[in-house]
Write an enzyme that holds these catalytic residues in place. Structure first.
Site, mmCIF file in Angstrom:
data_model
loop_
_atom_site.group_PDB
_atom_site.id
_atom_site.type_symbol
_atom_site.label_atom_id
_atom_site.label_comp_id
_atom_site.label_asym_id
_atom_site.label_seq_id
_atom_site.Cartn_x
_atom_site.Cartn_y
_atom_site.Cartn_z
ATOM 1 N N ASP A 54 47.601 100.249 65.874
ATOM 2 C CA ASP A 54 46.802 100.378 67.097
ATOM 3 C C ASP A 54 47.193 99.338 68.130
ATOM 4 O O ASP A 54 47.419 99.642 69.309
ATOM 5 C CB ASP A 54 45.315 100.194 66.772
ATOM 6 C CG ASP A 54 44.652 101.498 66.343
ATOM 7 O OD1 ASP A 54 44.767 102.479 67.085
ATOM 8 O OD2 ASP A 54 44.033 101.509 65.277
ATOM 9 N N GLU A 79 40.508 98.512 72.975
ATOM 10 C CA GLU A 79 39.617 98.122 71.885
ATOM 11 C C GLU A 79 40.136 96.921 71.114
ATOM 12 O O GLU A 79 39.366 96.097 70.613
ATOM 13 C CB GLU A 79 39.455 99.318 70.935
ATOM 14 C CG GLU A 79 38.593 99.041 69.728
ATOM 15 C CD GLU A 79 38.478 100.259 68.821
ATOM 16 O OE1 GLU A 79 37.655 100.211 67.900
ATOM 17 O OE2 GLU A 79 39.200 101.248 69.053
ATOM 18 N N ASP A 153 42.987 103.934 74.586
ATOM 19 C CA ASP A 153 42.715 104.070 73.154
ATOM 20 C C ASP A 153 44.049 104.427 72.517
ATOM 21 O O ASP A 153 44.513 105.567 72.612
ATOM 22 C CB ASP A 153 41.679 105.155 72.878
ATOM 23 C CG ASP A 153 41.163 105.088 71.436
ATOM 24 O OD1 ASP A 153 41.866 104.497 70.590
ATOM 25 O OD2 ASP A 153 40.074 105.612 71.159
ATOM 26 N N ILE A 155 45.314 104.780 69.416
ATOM 27 C CA ILE A 155 45.327 105.839 68.403
ATOM 28 C C ILE A 155 43.877 106.224 68.151
ATOM 29 O O ILE A 155 43.171 105.561 67.386
ATOM 30 C CB ILE A 155 46.014 105.399 67.088
ATOM 31 C CG1 ILE A 155 47.459 104.958 67.338
ATOM 32 C CG2 ILE A 155 45.982 106.531 66.069
ATOM 33 C CD1 ILE A 155 48.171 104.428 66.103
ATOM 34 N N ASP A 156 43.417 107.265 68.802
ATOM 35 C CA ASP A 156 42.043 107.720 68.605
ATOM 36 C C ASP A 156 41.983 108.584 67.351
ATOM 37 O O ASP A 156 42.892 109.369 67.092
ATOM 38 C CB ASP A 156 41.570 108.526 69.814
ATOM 39 C CG ASP A 156 40.104 108.918 69.695
ATOM 40 O OD1 ASP A 156 39.271 108.019 69.479
ATOM 41 O OD2 ASP A 156 39.800 110.107 69.805
ATOM 42 N N THR A 158 41.460 107.140 64.090
ATOM 43 C CA THR A 158 42.324 106.369 63.190
ATOM 44 C C THR A 158 42.248 106.870 61.758
ATOM 45 O O THR A 158 43.258 106.890 61.045
ATOM 46 C CB THR A 158 41.951 104.874 63.247
ATOM 47 O OG1 THR A 158 41.968 104.443 64.610
ATOM 48 C CG2 THR A 158 42.938 104.029 62.459
ATOM 49 N N ASP A 317 37.474 105.776 74.880
ATOM 50 C CA ASP A 317 37.490 107.153 74.376
ATOM 51 C C ASP A 317 37.369 108.177 75.494
ATOM 52 O O ASP A 317 37.942 109.271 75.412
ATOM 53 C CB ASP A 317 36.308 107.395 73.419
ATOM 54 C CG ASP A 317 36.382 106.598 72.140
ATOM 55 O OD1 ASP A 317 37.452 106.597 71.508
ATOM 56 O OD2 ASP A 317 35.367 105.984 71.758
#
Length: 402
Positions: A54, A79, A153, A155-156, A158, A317
Protein backbone atom coordinates in the site's frame (compact mmCIF):
# COMPACT_ATOMS: atom_id res chain seq x y z
CA UNK A 1 -6.35 19.94 -16.88
CA UNK A 2 -5.78 17.27 -19.52
CA UNK A 3 -2.12 17.13 -18.51
CA UNK A 4 -3.03 16.53 -14.86
CA UNK A 5 -5.60 13.90 -15.73
CA UNK A 6 -3.18 12.18 -18.09
CA UNK A 7 -0.60 12.00 -15.31
CA UNK A 8 -3.18 10.65 -12.86
CA UNK A 9 -4.00 7.90 -15.36
CA UNK A 10 -0.34 7.04 -15.81
CA UNK A 11 0.28 7.04 -12.04
CA UNK A 12 -2.74 4.79 -11.51
CA UNK A 13 -1.46 2.34 -14.09
CA UNK A 14 1.99 2.21 -12.51
CA UNK A 15 0.27 1.58 -9.17
CA UNK A 16 -1.71 -1.22 -10.81
CA UNK A 17 1.49 -2.71 -12.22
CA UNK A 18 3.03 -2.76 -8.73
CA UNK A 19 -0.11 -4.37 -7.31
CA UNK A 20 -0.02 -7.05 -10.02
CA UNK A 21 3.73 -7.61 -9.54
CA UNK A 22 3.23 -8.28 -5.83
CA UNK A 23 0.85 -11.11 -6.70
CA UNK A 24 2.47 -12.44 -9.85
CA UNK A 25 6.14 -12.44 -8.85
CA UNK A 26 6.88 -15.44 -6.66
CA UNK A 27 9.27 -13.63 -4.30
CA UNK A 28 6.57 -11.09 -3.46
CA UNK A 29 3.52 -13.34 -3.60
CA UNK A 30 4.91 -15.64 -0.92
CA UNK A 31 5.21 -12.68 1.41
CA UNK A 32 1.60 -11.75 0.77
CA UNK A 33 0.04 -15.15 1.28
CA UNK A 34 2.21 -16.73 3.97
CA UNK A 35 0.52 -17.14 7.35
CA UNK A 36 2.67 -17.16 10.47
CA UNK A 37 1.86 -18.72 13.82
CA UNK A 38 1.51 -16.54 16.89
CA UNK A 39 4.93 -17.41 18.31
CA UNK A 40 6.94 -16.93 15.14
CA UNK A 41 9.37 -14.05 15.34
CA UNK A 42 8.73 -12.30 12.03
CA UNK A 43 4.92 -12.24 12.04
CA UNK A 44 5.11 -8.42 12.19
CA UNK A 45 7.42 -8.42 9.18
CA UNK A 46 4.82 -10.23 7.07
CA UNK A 47 2.09 -7.89 8.25
CA UNK A 48 4.37 -4.99 7.40
CA UNK A 49 4.91 -6.27 3.90
CA UNK A 50 1.20 -6.28 3.28
CA UNK A 51 1.20 -2.65 4.37
CA UNK A 52 4.35 -1.92 2.35
CA UNK A 53 2.52 -2.74 -0.88
CA UNK A 54 0.00 0.00 0.00
CA UNK A 55 2.64 2.48 1.10
CA UNK A 56 4.88 1.95 -1.90
CA UNK A 57 2.02 2.54 -4.33
CA UNK A 58 1.08 5.71 -2.45
CA UNK A 59 4.67 6.99 -2.53
CA UNK A 60 5.01 6.23 -6.24
CA UNK A 61 1.88 8.22 -7.03
CA UNK A 62 3.13 11.10 -4.89
CA UNK A 63 6.60 10.99 -6.48
CA UNK A 64 5.37 10.80 -10.07
CA UNK A 65 2.82 13.60 -9.67
CA UNK A 66 5.43 15.82 -8.03
CA UNK A 67 7.92 15.11 -10.79
CA UNK A 68 5.43 16.31 -13.40
CA UNK A 69 3.82 19.12 -11.35
CA UNK A 70 6.31 20.56 -8.88
CA UNK A 71 4.81 21.11 -5.45
CA UNK A 72 1.71 18.98 -5.99
CA UNK A 73 3.32 16.12 -4.05
CA UNK A 74 2.95 18.19 -0.89
CA UNK A 75 -0.83 17.99 -1.25
CA UNK A 76 -1.10 14.25 -1.93
CA UNK A 77 -2.90 12.63 0.98
CA UNK A 78 -3.62 9.04 1.83
CA UNK A 79 -4.23 6.45 4.49
CA UNK A 80 -0.72 5.13 4.98
CA UNK A 81 2.29 6.43 6.88
CA UNK A 82 5.57 5.86 5.05
CA UNK A 83 7.58 5.14 8.21
CA UNK A 84 8.56 1.54 8.96
CA UNK A 85 10.54 -0.09 11.76
CA UNK A 86 12.42 -3.25 10.79
CA UNK A 87 13.46 -6.20 12.97
CA UNK A 88 16.61 -4.36 14.05
CA UNK A 89 14.55 -1.46 15.39
CA UNK A 90 15.66 0.87 12.59
CA UNK A 91 13.13 3.48 11.49
CA UNK A 92 13.03 3.70 7.72
CA UNK A 93 11.18 6.24 5.61
CA UNK A 94 9.92 4.57 2.45
CA UNK A 95 10.32 6.74 -0.63
CA UNK A 96 11.13 6.54 -4.31
CA UNK A 97 14.88 7.10 -4.72
CA UNK A 98 16.60 8.63 -7.78
CA UNK A 99 17.70 5.24 -9.13
CA UNK A 100 16.30 1.72 -9.16
CA UNK A 101 19.37 0.45 -7.31
CA UNK A 102 18.94 2.98 -4.51
CA UNK A 103 15.25 2.15 -4.14
CA UNK A 104 16.09 -1.57 -4.02
CA UNK A 105 18.68 -0.92 -1.31
CA UNK A 106 16.16 1.03 0.77
CA UNK A 107 13.46 -1.61 0.38
CA UNK A 108 15.91 -4.34 1.29
CA UNK A 109 16.27 -2.73 4.72
CA UNK A 110 12.50 -2.70 5.19
CA UNK A 111 12.21 -6.30 4.00
CA UNK A 112 14.84 -7.60 6.43
CA UNK A 113 17.42 -8.19 3.72
CA UNK A 114 15.14 -10.03 1.28
CA UNK A 115 17.13 -9.00 -1.77
CA UNK A 116 15.02 -10.75 -4.40
CA UNK A 117 11.78 -9.16 -3.21
CA UNK A 118 13.41 -5.73 -2.91
CA UNK A 119 14.82 -5.86 -6.45
CA UNK A 120 11.49 -6.98 -7.90
CA UNK A 121 9.62 -4.16 -6.17
CA UNK A 122 12.20 -1.54 -7.20
CA UNK A 123 11.98 -2.65 -10.82
CA UNK A 124 8.20 -2.18 -10.74
CA UNK A 125 8.58 1.24 -9.11
CA UNK A 126 11.02 2.56 -11.74
CA UNK A 127 9.49 1.03 -14.85
CA UNK A 128 8.23 3.34 -17.57
CA UNK A 129 4.47 3.09 -17.92
CA UNK A 130 2.73 4.57 -20.92
CA UNK A 131 -1.01 5.01 -20.75
CA UNK A 132 -2.83 7.39 -23.04
CA UNK A 133 -6.47 8.13 -23.72
CA UNK A 134 -7.24 9.92 -26.98
CA UNK A 135 -10.45 11.29 -25.44
CA UNK A 136 -8.27 13.56 -23.28
CA UNK A 137 -7.05 15.41 -26.37
CA UNK A 138 -10.30 17.37 -26.43
CA UNK A 139 -10.21 18.33 -22.74
CA UNK A 140 -9.43 22.02 -22.49
CA UNK A 141 -10.16 23.18 -18.95
CA UNK A 142 -7.77 25.14 -16.73
CA UNK A 143 -7.41 24.02 -13.12
CA UNK A 144 -5.38 26.10 -10.61
CA UNK A 145 -2.57 23.93 -9.24
CA UNK A 146 -2.33 26.01 -6.06
CA UNK A 147 -5.93 25.19 -5.14
CA UNK A 148 -6.00 21.42 -5.56
CA UNK A 149 -5.10 18.42 -3.43
CA UNK A 150 -5.23 14.68 -4.05
CA UNK A 151 -6.72 11.81 -2.06
CA UNK A 152 -5.17 8.40 -2.79
CA UNK A 153 -6.28 4.92 -1.84
CA UNK A 154 -3.35 2.91 -3.21
CA UNK A 155 -4.98 -0.52 -2.93
CA UNK A 156 -8.65 -0.45 -1.96
CA UNK A 157 -10.09 -3.75 -0.67
CA UNK A 158 -6.78 -4.97 0.74
CA UNK A 159 -8.27 -8.20 2.06
CA UNK A 160 -9.45 -9.19 -1.41
CA UNK A 161 -6.05 -8.18 -2.77
CA UNK A 162 -4.27 -10.56 -0.41
CA UNK A 163 -6.78 -13.40 -0.16
CA UNK A 164 -8.96 -12.77 -3.18
CA UNK A 165 -9.63 -15.38 -5.82
CA UNK A 166 -9.57 -14.78 -9.54
CA UNK A 167 -12.28 -17.27 -10.43
CA UNK A 168 -15.29 -15.70 -8.71
CA UNK A 169 -18.29 -15.53 -11.02
CA UNK A 170 -20.20 -12.25 -11.23
CA UNK A 171 -23.89 -11.99 -10.36
CA UNK A 172 -25.67 -9.75 -12.87
CA UNK A 173 -22.28 -8.31 -13.78
CA UNK A 174 -21.29 -7.62 -10.13
CA UNK A 175 -18.46 -9.45 -8.38
CA UNK A 176 -19.37 -10.09 -4.72
CA UNK A 177 -15.70 -10.63 -3.86
CA UNK A 178 -12.39 -11.52 -5.46
CA UNK A 179 -9.54 -9.70 -7.17
CA UNK A 180 -11.92 -7.85 -9.48
CA UNK A 181 -13.06 -5.84 -6.42
CA UNK A 182 -9.56 -4.35 -5.94
CA UNK A 183 -9.14 -0.75 -7.14
CA UNK A 184 -6.60 2.05 -7.18
CA UNK A 185 -8.34 5.36 -6.39
CA UNK A 186 -6.93 8.84 -7.13
CA UNK A 187 -9.21 11.82 -6.58
CA UNK A 188 -8.57 15.56 -6.91
CA UNK A 189 -10.50 18.16 -4.91
CA UNK A 190 -10.46 21.93 -4.45
CA UNK A 191 -8.75 23.06 -1.27
CA UNK A 192 -11.03 26.07 -0.76
CA UNK A 193 -14.41 24.37 -1.23
CA UNK A 194 -13.67 20.67 -0.73
CA UNK A 195 -15.53 19.77 -3.92
CA UNK A 196 -14.18 16.82 -5.94
CA UNK A 197 -13.25 17.80 -9.49
CA UNK A 198 -11.32 14.91 -10.99
CA UNK A 199 -11.08 11.18 -10.41
CA UNK A 200 -9.41 8.03 -11.71
CA UNK A 201 -10.34 4.47 -10.80
CA UNK A 202 -7.99 1.73 -11.97
CA UNK A 203 -9.03 -1.91 -11.72
CA UNK A 204 -5.71 -3.83 -11.79
CA UNK A 205 -7.35 -7.27 -11.95
CA UNK A 206 -10.18 -6.72 -14.40
CA UNK A 207 -9.44 -9.44 -16.97
CA UNK A 208 -7.35 -12.59 -16.66
CA UNK A 209 -5.76 -14.28 -19.65
CA UNK A 210 -6.96 -17.91 -19.54
CA UNK A 211 -3.67 -19.20 -20.95
CA UNK A 212 -0.97 -17.14 -19.24
CA UNK A 213 -3.11 -16.37 -16.14
CA UNK A 214 -1.73 -12.85 -16.30
CA UNK A 215 -4.05 -10.00 -15.39
CA UNK A 216 -4.93 -6.90 -17.35
CA UNK A 217 -6.53 -3.81 -15.91
CA UNK A 218 -9.05 -1.23 -17.00
CA UNK A 219 -9.55 2.33 -15.91
CA UNK A 220 -12.19 5.04 -15.69
CA UNK A 221 -11.83 8.78 -15.34
CA UNK A 222 -14.02 11.81 -15.02
CA UNK A 223 -13.80 15.55 -14.41
CA UNK A 224 -16.39 18.02 -13.23
CA UNK A 225 -15.30 21.65 -12.99
CA UNK A 226 -16.77 25.04 -13.87
CA UNK A 227 -19.64 23.59 -15.87
CA UNK A 228 -17.49 21.08 -17.74
CA UNK A 229 -18.46 17.45 -17.18
CA UNK A 230 -16.51 14.84 -19.11
CA UNK A 231 -16.15 11.13 -18.40
CA UNK A 232 -14.30 8.28 -20.10
CA UNK A 233 -17.64 6.46 -20.33
CA UNK A 234 -18.84 9.20 -22.68
CA UNK A 235 -16.39 7.95 -25.30
CA UNK A 236 -16.03 4.85 -27.39
CA UNK A 237 -12.92 2.98 -26.27
CA UNK A 238 -12.02 2.15 -29.87
CA UNK A 239 -12.36 5.57 -31.43
CA UNK A 240 -12.12 8.04 -28.59
CA UNK A 241 -15.27 9.67 -30.00
CA UNK A 242 -18.38 10.52 -28.00
CA UNK A 243 -20.50 7.46 -27.24
CA UNK A 244 -24.14 8.41 -27.66
CA UNK A 245 -25.27 5.25 -25.85
CA UNK A 246 -24.10 6.53 -22.46
CA UNK A 247 -26.84 8.22 -20.45
CA UNK A 248 -25.40 10.82 -18.10
CA UNK A 249 -28.46 10.70 -15.89
CA UNK A 250 -30.34 13.76 -17.17
CA UNK A 251 -33.20 11.74 -18.69
CA UNK A 252 -35.74 9.70 -16.79
CA UNK A 253 -34.49 6.13 -16.67
CA UNK A 254 -36.35 2.89 -17.07
CA UNK A 255 -35.70 2.18 -13.39
CA UNK A 256 -37.58 5.34 -12.40
CA UNK A 257 -40.52 4.55 -14.64
CA UNK A 258 -40.89 1.08 -13.08
CA UNK A 259 -40.10 2.13 -9.52
CA UNK A 260 -37.53 -0.62 -9.52
CA UNK A 261 -33.96 0.02 -8.40
CA UNK A 262 -30.72 -1.89 -8.12
CA UNK A 263 -28.52 -1.11 -5.13
CA UNK A 264 -25.18 -2.39 -3.90
CA UNK A 265 -24.10 -2.32 -0.27
CA UNK A 266 -21.87 -4.06 2.25
CA UNK A 267 -22.66 -7.21 4.20
CA UNK A 268 -21.61 -5.15 7.25
CA UNK A 269 -24.58 -2.82 6.78
CA UNK A 270 -27.01 -2.51 9.70
CA UNK A 271 -30.02 -4.83 9.85
CA UNK A 272 -32.40 -1.87 9.77
CA UNK A 273 -30.99 -0.45 6.55
CA UNK A 274 -30.69 -3.88 4.93
CA UNK A 275 -34.35 -4.57 5.61
CA UNK A 276 -35.39 -1.28 4.03
CA UNK A 277 -33.14 -1.81 0.99
CA UNK A 278 -34.45 -5.32 0.55
CA UNK A 279 -38.03 -4.05 0.64
CA UNK A 280 -37.26 -1.44 -2.02
CA UNK A 281 -34.95 -3.44 -4.27
CA UNK A 282 -35.96 -7.07 -3.79
CA UNK A 283 -33.71 -9.34 -5.85
CA UNK A 284 -31.85 -6.28 -7.12
CA UNK A 285 -30.05 -5.78 -3.81
CA UNK A 286 -26.41 -6.77 -4.27
CA UNK A 287 -23.41 -7.19 -1.99
CA UNK A 288 -19.80 -6.57 -2.99
CA UNK A 289 -16.38 -6.04 -1.45
CA UNK A 290 -14.51 -2.74 -1.54
CA UNK A 291 -15.92 0.77 -1.33
CA UNK A 292 -14.19 1.75 -4.55
CA UNK A 293 -15.59 -1.23 -6.42
CA UNK A 294 -19.12 -0.63 -5.14
CA UNK A 295 -18.87 2.97 -6.39
CA UNK A 296 -17.59 1.63 -9.71
CA UNK A 297 -20.71 -0.52 -10.01
CA UNK A 298 -22.77 2.69 -9.88
CA UNK A 299 -20.47 4.44 -12.37
CA UNK A 300 -20.76 1.51 -14.81
CA UNK A 301 -24.55 1.53 -14.50
CA UNK A 302 -24.67 -2.00 -13.04
CA UNK A 303 -26.66 -0.57 -10.13
CA UNK A 304 -28.45 2.70 -9.50
CA UNK A 305 -27.13 3.31 -5.97
CA UNK A 306 -24.49 2.43 -3.44
CA UNK A 307 -25.88 2.90 0.06
CA UNK A 308 -23.85 2.57 3.27
CA UNK A 309 -24.86 4.02 6.62
CA UNK A 310 -21.75 3.13 8.64
CA UNK A 311 -18.76 5.45 9.22
CA UNK A 312 -16.10 3.05 7.93
CA UNK A 313 -15.45 4.59 4.52
CA UNK A 314 -13.00 7.48 4.22
CA UNK A 315 -12.16 10.44 2.01
CA UNK A 316 -9.58 8.40 0.12
CA UNK A 317 -12.29 5.83 -0.69
CA UNK A 318 -14.86 8.27 -2.05
CA UNK A 319 -13.09 11.26 -3.63
CA UNK A 320 -12.19 9.69 -6.99
CA UNK A 321 -15.54 7.97 -7.64
CA UNK A 322 -17.40 11.06 -6.40
CA UNK A 323 -15.75 13.18 -9.09
CA UNK A 324 -16.57 10.62 -11.79
CA UNK A 325 -20.18 10.40 -10.64
CA UNK A 326 -20.46 14.21 -10.80
CA UNK A 327 -19.21 14.12 -14.38
CA UNK A 328 -22.07 11.72 -15.17
CA UNK A 329 -24.74 13.91 -13.60
CA UNK A 330 -24.77 12.14 -10.23
CA UNK A 331 -22.92 12.53 -6.98
CA UNK A 332 -22.30 11.25 -3.49
CA UNK A 333 -24.21 12.53 -0.45
CA UNK A 334 -23.96 12.28 3.32
CA UNK A 335 -26.68 9.72 4.03
CA UNK A 336 -27.38 10.81 7.60
CA UNK A 337 -27.96 14.41 6.50
CA UNK A 338 -30.37 13.22 3.81
CA UNK A 339 -32.31 11.21 6.39
CA UNK A 340 -32.41 14.06 8.89
CA UNK A 341 -33.84 16.43 6.30
CA UNK A 342 -36.43 13.89 5.25
CA UNK A 343 -37.43 13.14 8.84
CA UNK A 344 -37.94 16.87 9.48
CA UNK A 345 -39.93 17.23 6.24
CA UNK A 346 -37.30 19.64 4.91
CA UNK A 347 -36.03 20.01 1.38
CA UNK A 348 -32.39 21.13 1.68
CA UNK A 349 -31.48 24.14 -0.45
CA UNK A 350 -28.11 22.52 -1.13
CA UNK A 351 -27.61 18.77 -1.31
CA UNK A 352 -25.27 17.49 1.44
CA UNK A 353 -22.48 16.38 -0.87
CA UNK A 354 -19.46 14.84 0.82
CA UNK A 355 -16.59 17.34 1.04
CA UNK A 356 -12.89 16.56 1.16
CA UNK A 357 -11.07 19.47 2.80
CA UNK A 358 -12.18 19.28 6.44
CA UNK A 359 -11.64 16.84 9.28
CA UNK A 360 -14.23 15.32 11.60
CA UNK A 361 -14.16 17.46 14.72
CA UNK A 362 -12.78 15.67 17.76
CA UNK A 363 -11.79 12.52 15.87
CA UNK A 364 -8.29 11.03 15.96
CA UNK A 365 -6.15 9.09 13.52
CA UNK A 366 -7.81 7.83 10.36
CA UNK A 367 -11.24 8.62 11.83
CA UNK A 368 -10.52 12.31 11.20
CA UNK A 369 -11.21 11.63 7.54
CA UNK A 370 -14.13 9.23 7.88
CA UNK A 371 -17.38 9.73 5.99
CA UNK A 372 -19.05 10.01 9.35
CA UNK A 373 -22.64 10.10 8.15
CA UNK A 374 -22.36 7.23 5.71
CA UNK A 375 -22.99 7.80 2.02
CA UNK A 376 -25.29 7.31 -0.92
CA UNK A 377 -23.72 7.30 -4.40
CA UNK A 378 -25.91 7.79 -7.46
CA UNK A 379 -25.81 8.55 -11.19
CA UNK A 380 -29.15 10.29 -11.65
CA UNK A 381 -30.65 13.16 -9.65
CA UNK A 382 -34.11 12.17 -10.79
CA UNK A 383 -33.71 8.54 -9.75
CA UNK A 384 -32.38 9.73 -6.40
CA UNK A 385 -35.60 11.59 -5.58
CA UNK A 386 -37.79 8.58 -6.36
CA UNK A 387 -35.50 6.15 -4.55
CA UNK A 388 -35.15 8.19 -1.37
CA UNK A 389 -38.92 8.53 -1.06
CA UNK A 390 -39.32 4.76 -1.26
CA UNK A 391 -36.33 4.03 0.97
CA UNK A 392 -37.38 6.39 3.75
CA UNK A 393 -40.90 4.96 3.82
CA UNK A 394 -39.42 1.52 4.44
CA UNK A 395 -36.81 2.66 6.94
CA UNK A 396 -37.37 2.73 10.66
CA UNK A 397 -35.12 5.65 11.51
CA UNK A 398 -32.78 5.24 14.50
CA UNK A 399 -33.47 7.35 17.57
CA UNK A 400 -30.72 9.88 16.95
CA UNK A 401 -32.40 10.91 13.69
CA UNK A 402 -35.81 11.55 15.28
Amino acid sequence: MADILQELLRASEKAACIARACRQEEALFQLLIEEKKEDEKNKKFLTDFKTLADVLVQEVIKHDLGKKFAGLEENVRGEESNEFTNELGEKIIVKVCPTEEETASLLQKVLDNNKAAAKTLARAVHQDVTLTDVALDDVNVSLPLDNIAVWVDPIDSTYQYIKGSGDIQPEKGIYPKGLQCVTVLIGVFLLDTGHPVMGVINQPFAIQDPITLRWKGQWYWGLSYMGSNICSLHFSAASGKPDNKVDGGSQQSAATAKNSYATVTSSAESENVLRALSNVCGENLHFAAGAGYKCLCVIQGLVDFYVFSEDTTFKWDSCAPHAILKSLGGGMLDLSECLKSANQNQVPSVRPHILYNSEVQGAKGADRWANKGGLIAYRSEQDLEFFMNLFIKKLSLPNELH
